[in-house]
Enzyme design. Structure first.
Site, PDB file in Angstrom:
ATOM      1  N   ASP A 131      64.791 -41.234 -66.543  1.00  0.00           N
ATOM      2  CA  ASP A 131      64.068 -40.017 -66.168  1.00  0.00           C
ATOM      3  C   ASP A 131      62.960 -39.785 -67.188  1.00  0.00           C
ATOM      4  O   ASP A 131      63.228 -39.777 -68.395  1.00  0.00           O
ATOM      5  CB  ASP A 131      65.003 -38.804 -66.170  1.00  0.00           C
ATOM      6  CG  ASP A 131      66.109 -38.913 -65.124  1.00  0.00           C
ATOM      7  OD1 ASP A 131      66.113 -39.895 -64.366  1.00  0.00           O
ATOM      8  OD2 ASP A 131      66.968 -38.006 -65.065  1.00  0.00           O
ATOM      9  N   ASP A 136      70.086 -32.903 -52.399  1.00  0.00           N
ATOM     10  CA  ASP A 136      70.766 -32.247 -53.515  1.00  0.00           C
ATOM     11  C   ASP A 136      71.507 -31.041 -52.954  1.00  0.00           C
ATOM     12  O   ASP A 136      70.914 -30.250 -52.211  1.00  0.00           O
ATOM     13  CB  ASP A 136      69.746 -31.773 -54.556  1.00  0.00           C
ATOM     14  CG  ASP A 136      68.843 -32.908 -55.043  1.00  0.00           C
ATOM     15  OD1 ASP A 136      69.325 -34.048 -55.069  1.00  0.00           O
ATOM     16  OD2 ASP A 136      67.683 -32.649 -55.388  1.00  0.00           O
TER      17      ASP A 136
END
Length: 238
Positions: free
Chosen positions: A8, A130
């Site tokens: 990330d 999500d």
């Protein structure tokens, strides 16, 4: 089952956030391409790249690193974060991304997946779902929708999504284990491969995911904080 390390990126650094909060970081390291190489040297067969600047601010500032990782890592790369248009997705595929991860826009306008699959092929499209408290959340987890993951998952599958990346936000980045049920429901109700993410802290967690039939699991904080040894994890789920 694949164990897929997360790289990330925020402000050109490799980070791991707590529950997606940009102000709360577990990890902050320089030189993301070197980190990517380290995971490949430990046996990773795929990498999961996220442009957090793109995801949070809609600005892609890590393209240079993303391109370098695609070119030098030697393994397929799936990329998400800030892909808000067909042009963004096509650009990344042309640069060599194996899969592009589409989030918010796919939930708001599922028909974009149909258009995208006609452009780049459905096998290159991974939709990121999500969920928090049983509902899909969008816009960097800030906005809750009315959909359950299975409801929107079925629509997206019909539209041409090639795979789903499912994150249970309730577990993400907290390092306190996983809740397997929401992922299991998706695996049981959809035909396309599911990649799980969020809350993995032990090899036992990975084995639970393997048992329910996921295609792969993205691991982040746990490998950065040495709670899981990547080599051992890959070996355990073969």
């Amino acid at each position: 089952m694949l164990v897929i390390p997360a790289v990330d990126m925020k402000n050109k650094k490799c980070v791991q956030l707590i529950q997606g909060n940009p102000d709360k970081k577990h990890v902050e390291l320089d030189n993301p391409p070197e980190i990517a190489k380290k995971w490949v040297s430990e046996g990773a067969e795929m990498l999961h790249l996220v442009d957090l600047d793109g995801a949070l601010d809609g600005k892609r500032v890590n393209d240079e690193f993303i391109e370098e990782i695609i070119k030098t890592s030697g393994v397929p790369v799936q990329i998400g974060g800030g892909i808000r248009s067909i042009e963004d997705a096509v650009y990344l595929v042309e640069k060599g991304a194996k899969k592009v991860i589409i989030g918010t826009i796919a939930v708001e306008k599922p028909e974009i997946i149909k258009e995208l699959s006609e452009n780049i092929g459905s096998e290159k499209i991974m939709v990121s779902l999500d969920a928090k408290d049983g509902k899909v959340v969008i816009k960097g987890w800030k906005e809750k929708t009315k959909y359950t993951p299975v409801e929107i998952g079925k629509i997206l599958e019909e539209m041409g999504a090639g795979s789903i990346l499912f994150t249970n936000v309730d577990s993400e980045g907290l390092l306190n284990g996983i809740n397997i049920e929401p992922t299991k429901e998706l695996v049981e109700n959809l035909k396309i491969p599911i990649v799980a993410s969020g809350g993995v802290t032990t090899i036992d967690d990975l084995l639970k995911f393997k048992e329910i039939g996921v295609y792969g699991v993205v691991v982040g904080s746990a490998i950065y904080k040495n709670m899981i040894n990547l080599k051992d994890a890959i070996e355990a789920v073969k």
